[in-house]
Enzyme design. Structure first.
Site, PDB file in Angstrom:
ATOM      1  CB  SER A 265       3.894   0.972  -6.445  1.00 56.75           C
ATOM      2  OG  SER A 265       3.266   0.665  -7.790  1.00 56.75           O
ATOM      3  CE  LYS A 266       1.889   9.081  -9.855  1.00 56.88           C
ATOM      4  NZ  LYS A 266       1.839  10.491  -9.145  1.00 56.88           N
ATOM      5  NE  ARG A 267       1.352  -1.367 -10.815  1.00 54.24           N
ATOM      6  CZ  ARG A 267       2.705  -1.743 -11.064  1.00 54.24           C
ATOM      7  NH1 ARG A 267       3.479  -0.906 -11.864  1.00 54.24           N
ATOM      8  NH2 ARG A 267       3.196  -2.900 -10.303  1.00 54.24           N
ATOM      9  CG  ASP A 275       1.971  12.832  -7.024  1.00 58.35           C
ATOM     10  OD1 ASP A 275       1.407  13.165  -7.649  1.00 58.35           O
ATOM     11  OD2 ASP A 275       2.229  11.369  -7.056  1.00 58.35           O
TER      12      ASP A 275
END
Length: 495
Positions: A265-267, A275
């Site tokens: 998850s990017k969160r 990235d």
């Protein structure tokens, strides 16, 4: 109903070839799971000589991010996943952006209503979210009340311009069975399915409707997507059945996980493709590693070029089990790609990173690249390894103490006192000449090479770990700077 229009749409559909699609939403960067979906769809198409289509699914305008579509184009291009049809290059079944296909969805919604596979729902939001109790749990499920409206009541509401959505009419009895190429045959009882919304009140289609219409009209033969869509697939099959269309092959891929219990998850700080590139990973290594996240070619070999992956990719190698993203494994892949790269190519890639740390134009970036390539794991790690080239950092003389090299401060001072005149006498400041001088000096002093080389390297770098040994670093620094630093080392050890 314009039957000719529907016949013309059918006539446009390409047939007789494998056709896959990557259909991302323009909602941000390309995360690893999305990249894997694109890659598998691409490999299936290329392995069979078929077509790979790019479609932008932007019907959820609330999540739209400006510039995200351009990120999709650039990521696919960087990864070598060249699409045959798409918004930027066109094709026989465009448009390839869903918000540009609004009228198409409306016409097919009307057709589906006429065929009895859908109906208009005039309920407000509260009425749409009726609660149903099942096994002691409260679930949201629409009760189908608008399905019971008479044709006259529907016409009356239309004349009064009452807002409505279009819902799929799910059979109340029986079951729906579909076959997935990875998970096999799956059967779901129809009474567990909701009459999901197909066309929202704003006139835009939901994902559940648009992707079925688009996949059919674009001639998609193999649908690659995440296993989170397995539970919705019976609804898709019922739509295909209602229209009388052939169902494509389904390839559902299990999720890419951060660990045994959590999806990436990017969160939570998990990296996107962008990235990873920013961290110094090579695109080729990322693509190779992502291909193996849930797919096995069989055998022990792991390193494959994209062309090699095309040649060997087989759907049967896709696993039902979730894949765990291991950054250390990717780092290993990356280092293997760096080592195998032609020296000239690595030097070009590495130079911007080298120049972040080495500003002195008299020091060759190409020479440093030669030093780095056998020892480099990620490009972004390069600057921190080179901070000693422009200026000798402050360091503790305790670095001269090294048990394995049999050195302490006294021995190191003795070695530097011997090395200084030997190097001063050199007229040819080449790597071979420096090497022969120092190894010859070690023999004459009756010590191992490491006993001499360790203090020389500490003196010229001020670091315990360096990309290269004393000989290579001395040559790159140049004679004058090398001798100056050795004198400084002697002063430090004498203090």
């Amino acid at each position: 109903m314009e039957i000719k229009w529907f016949e013309d749409m059918e006539a446009r559909i390409p047939r007789g070839e494998v056709r896959t699609r990557f259909a991302p939403s323009p909602t941000g960067y390309m995360h690893v799971g999305n990249l894997r979906t694109a890659l598998y769809a691409y490999l299936i198409a290329r392995n069979t000589g078929g077509k790979f289509i790019l479609r932008i699914e932007d019907t959820d305008q609330s999540r739209f991010i400006e510039g995200a579509t351009e990120f999709i184009y650039s990521t696919l291009a960087q990864c070598g996943l060249k699409h045959d049809e798409g918004p930027d290059i066109g094709g026989p079944v465009g448009p390839y952006i869903q918000t540009q296909r609004r009228e198409i969805y409306h016409k097919y919604a009307e057709l589906l209503i006429e065929k009895g596979g859908a109906y208009r729902c005039f309920c407000n939001k509260d009425e749409q979210n009726e609660l149903e109790v099942s096994d002691g749990q409260v679930i949201h499920k629409y009760d189908g009340r608008c399905l019971r409206l008479s044709p006259e009541e529907v016409e009356q509401k239309l004349r009064e311009n009452v807002p409505y959505v279009v819902r799929q009419k799910i059979p109340r009895e029986g079951a729906t069975t579909f076959t997935d190429e990875v998970f096999g045959e799956i059967t779901v009882a129809n009474d567990t399915l909701d009459d999901n919304v197909l066309i929202k009140s704003d006139g835009l289609p939901t994902y559940n409707f648009a992707n079925v219409i688009d996949d059919h009209l674009m001639g998609i033969t193999h649908v690659v997507r995440g296993s989170e869509y397995l539970s919705s697939t019976p609804k898709y099959n019922l739509l295909y059945d209602s229209f009388g269309w052939e169902v494509p092959k389904y390839i559902h891929c299990s999720p890419v996980m951060r660990d045994a219990n959590n999806k990436m998850s990017k969160r939570h700080g998990d990296p996107s493709y962008e990235d990873l590139v920013a961290r110094g990973y090579l695109t080729e290594a990322i693509v190779n590693y992502v291909a193996l996240l849930g797919w096995s070619p069989g055998g022990e070999r792991e390193i494959f070029s994209l062309d090699e992956l095309i040649g060997i990719f087989d759907i049967s190698g896709i696993s039902k089990s979730p894949a765990i993203f291991d950054i250390e494994k990717l780092t290993y892949f990356n280092s293997e790609y760096i080592r195998a790269m032609p020296a000239e190519k690595f030097a070009l890639l590495a130079e911007p990173y080298i120049r972040q740390a080495v500003k002195n134009p008299g020091i060759s970036a190409s020479d440093i690249a030669t030093l780095l390539q056998p020892r480099c794991e990620k490009l972004a790690d390069i600057p921190e390894k080179l901070d000693f080239f422009d200026e000798l950092p402050e360091y503790d003389k305790a670095l001269y103490v090294h048990k394995k090299s049999k050195t302490d401060e006294a021995v190191s001072l003795e070695m530097l006192k011997a090395a200084l005149p030997a190097l001063e006498a050199l007229e040819d400041w080449s790597q071979e000449s420096i090497h022969d001088t120092l190894t010859g000096l070690a023999v004459s002093l009756g010590v191992k090479n490491a006993t001499l080389m360790w203090p020389v390297r500490i003196a010229v770098t001020g670091k315990a770990v360096t990309p290269g040994g004393a000989v290579e670093i001395c040559r790159i620094l140049g004679k004058a700077e090398c001798l100056r630093r050795i004198r400084q080392g002697m002063e430090k050890l004498s203090g």
